[in-house]
Design an enzyme around this catalytic site. Structure first.
Site, PDB file in Angstrom:
ATOM      1  N   GLU A 119       6.076   8.570  -2.838  1.00 43.15           N
ATOM      2  CA  GLU A 119       5.370   8.170  -1.625  1.00 43.15           C
ATOM      3  C   GLU A 119       5.238   9.302  -0.621  1.00 43.15           C
ATOM      4  O   GLU A 119       4.243   9.402   0.063  1.00 43.15           O
ATOM      5  CB  GLU A 119       6.070   6.983  -0.952  1.00 43.15           C
ATOM      6  CG  GLU A 119       5.921   5.677  -1.698  1.00 43.15           C
ATOM      7  CD  GLU A 119       4.527   5.081  -1.655  1.00 43.15           C
ATOM      8  OE1 GLU A 119       3.703   5.483  -0.814  1.00 43.15           O
ATOM      9  OE2 GLU A 119       4.253   4.194  -2.480  1.00 43.15           O
ATOM     10  N   ASP A 150      -3.859   6.149   5.066  1.00 42.04           N
ATOM     11  CA  ASP A 150      -3.738   6.471   3.637  1.00 42.04           C
ATOM     12  C   ASP A 150      -5.128   6.632   3.006  1.00 42.04           C
ATOM     13  O   ASP A 150      -6.144   6.436   3.684  1.00 42.04           O
ATOM     14  CB  ASP A 150      -2.860   5.434   2.931  1.00 42.04           C
ATOM     15  CG  ASP A 150      -3.568   4.127   2.617  1.00 42.04           C
ATOM     16  OD1 ASP A 150      -4.761   3.961   2.945  1.00 42.04           O
ATOM     17  OD2 ASP A 150      -2.918   3.249   2.030  1.00 42.04           O
TER      18      ASP A 150
END
Length: 151
Positions: free
Chosen positions: A22, A31
């Site tokens: 991550e 994101d």
């Protein structure tokens, strides 16, 4: 080894796997599919002005890995091998319970085809309509861990 120790080691392994893929940001960002995100891929209620401490990120990651593992463990009638649980907890953490719940991967898992389920992981390499190299690498790592749990 007692069940709590086993569960703890699965959670620790899943947290390590999630953290490795991550990446951590203490400042919220958008994101690849446009979702405000913070810490190790945490998205629930995040706003772009949010800032977190490392300790808060650790707590959020553990909380979400535990949730993902609960989804995995509740999705099949029997106990899955630890490697499968670790890999799928990372997967569910990343794609969410809904995507997992409607997947061919889960259908294969429920049918007892664990290797077939593990081999579905490399299909999940798109964010939006874009193939991401980071997801390709992550899914291959998850697939290897998943398959290692079958030996």
């Amino acid at each position: 080894m007692d069940k709590r120790k086993i569960a703890g080691s699965v959670i620790a392994a899943a947290i390590s796997l999630v953290a490795a893929w991550e990446g951590r940001s203490l400042i919220a960002y958008v994101d690849p599919v446009g979702i405000p995100t913070i810490c190790d891929g945490y998205t629930h209620g995040v706003k772009l002005a949010d800032v977190a401490t490392p300790e808060r990120c650790d707590a959020l990651t553990e909380q979400e890995v535990r949730r993902a593992l609960t989804v995995v463990d509740g999705s099949t009638p029997g106990q899955l091998p630890d490697g499968v649980r670790v890999a799928l907890a990372s997967f569910v953490y990343n794609v969410g319970p809904s995507a997992y719940g409607g997947s061919t991967l889960l259908r294969k898992l429920r049918a007892g085809d664990l290797a077939g389920a593990c081999n579905q992981l490399p299909r999940w390499v798109y964010a939006g309509d874009k193939k991401l190299r980071g997801l390709e690498l992550r899914r291959e790592a998850e697939r290897q861990i998943c398959l290692s749990g079958l030996q």
